[in-house]
Enzyme design. Sequence first.
Site, PDB file in Angstrom:
ATOM      1  CB  SER A 131      -0.917   0.026   1.226  1.00 45.69           C
ATOM      2  OG  SER A 131      -1.688   1.215   1.188  1.00 45.69           O
TER       3      SER A 131
ATOM      4  CG  HIS B  84      -4.920  -0.771   3.902  1.00 45.51           C
ATOM      5  ND1 HIS B  84      -5.142  -0.302   2.621  1.00 45.51           N
ATOM      6  CD2 HIS B  84      -4.079   0.125   4.475  1.00 45.51           C
ATOM      7  CE1 HIS B  84      -4.465   0.817   2.446  1.00 45.51           C
ATOM      8  NE2 HIS B  84      -3.819   1.103   3.552  1.00 45.51           N
ATOM      9  CG  ASN B  85      -7.208  -1.641  -0.483  1.00 39.01           C
ATOM     10  OD1 ASN B  85      -6.227  -1.399   0.209  1.00 39.01           O
ATOM     11  ND2 ASN B  85      -7.104  -1.924  -1.756  1.00 39.01           N
TER      12      ASN B  85
ATOM     13  CE  LYS C  97      -2.818  -2.518  -0.548  1.00 40.36           C
ATOM     14  NZ  LYS C  97      -3.836  -2.223  -1.521  1.00 40.36           N
TER      15      LYS C  97
ATOM     16  CD  GLU D 197      -7.366   3.287   0.077  1.00 37.94           C
ATOM     17  OE1 GLU D 197      -7.699   3.434  -1.110  1.00 37.94           O
ATOM     18  OE2 GLU D 197      -6.381   2.605   0.423  1.00 37.94           O
TER      19      GLU D 197
END
Length: 485
Positions: free
Chosen positions: A132, A190-191, A187, A194
């Site tokens: 990232s 995480h997105n 990940k 986000e």
Amino acid sequence: MAALTRIGLAGLAVMGQNLALNIAEKGFPISVYNRTTSKVDETIERAKLEGNLPVYGFHDPRSFVNSIQKPRVIIMLVKAGAPVDQTIATLTAHLEAGDCIIDGGNEWYENTERREKAMNELGLLYLGMGVSGGEEGARHGPSLMPGGSFEAYKNIEDILLKVAAQVPDSGPCVTYIGTGGSGNFVKMVHNGIEYGDMQLIAEAYDVLKSVGKLSNEELQHAFTEWNKGELLSFLIEITADIFGIKDDKGDGYLVDKVLDKTGMKGTGKWTVQQAADLSVAAPTIEASLDSRFLSGLKEERVEASKVFKSGGFDDILSNQPVDKARLIDDVRQALYASKICSYAQGMNLLRAKSIEKGWDLKLGELARIWKGGCIIRAIFLDRIKKAYDRNSDLANLLVDPEFAKEIIDRQAAWRRVICLAINAGISTPGMSASLAYFDTYRRERLPANLVQAQRDYFGAHTYERTDITGSFHTEWFKIARKSKI
């Protein structure tokens, strides 16, 4: 070149090129390969221009693989799905037992687990590694989330520790995540977080602009100030920058000319699907996804705005006197409180998956490696890390004593902002979902008793009682019918 390189990288689009240059700059000679050979030459050219970096290009897979020291480590940065399988097939034709492939793309975690098994049978090691930070991060220090073979991680740990973003008080933004597809899964979440962050910031902008009538200059100033306090983060910083950029093709500011339709690559959708599969509430992240879907209906929204023109919505907005300074402060507090709820949802999703898969994810350590390099990097993550340091079995970030106090201190402002937005006809789905999540989670008793009674009435699904243990069923229909006779 006579000497062998330390590592290889296949796939030289923007992320691949930048990561290769980053690795070379940290002192590791690297071999690069791409199916379209012009990309190889372009990367070599950049390596020369950016300081004669030790990057060596190859136009065919055999010489590329043979140029790397054993056990060979090759990072792939190609589009998720079929291209990854094709690249693996190309590379494995030349690899030997003990060599290692690392997928640095945004891959669905189950694909990584399937590939790890297949590679295992060939005697090869495999890692799925979330990367990232976008192109800047890849070039100067990303947040790295490697999962899969621990042996493979150990083969490349020295490189990853240097290549990752470096945060002065907490070290390199990389850690071994866990077995299987855990790196890709982390990940992905995480997105999803986000998506929530970006939606909440967009809502803060909408309220300040539509209700508070702030100009782009005032917005830039407000966000710049916010970025000096508890909201200090990459996304707040770039948002302030965006408000200051003039249009190079006409008058005014560029942000006002950008079409209001949001694109997406799919990781946010996967996050919401996983939350549903695991029965974990993630309403803020879901609201951000729904908002992207609705933004895509531009033509329909234009038509709907005509249908409701006579509804007096414009009058509501124009009739409200606003104290700008107070509104800016209220919105700041609402954004922070909403953000705590969004991160709580993401962390709960990670914990639920970790339990299901036996990954033993360390949530505080994930917050630590997200402090630098990645898109959600923020000073706030340090507080999350400390919350899990205080109690690694924390049921929910909301009940950590420090976060609980912060929410209590901000809830009045949070409610004012949402009420103001609702009364002005401005949608704040992310902030509203966060508040509803908080208000539901903090209540000892919910109206779920009525839903369960309904389920037992029409489907004999049974219910439990608050006063006696066991499972009960009532003939609601018969009792109700008798009382009507």
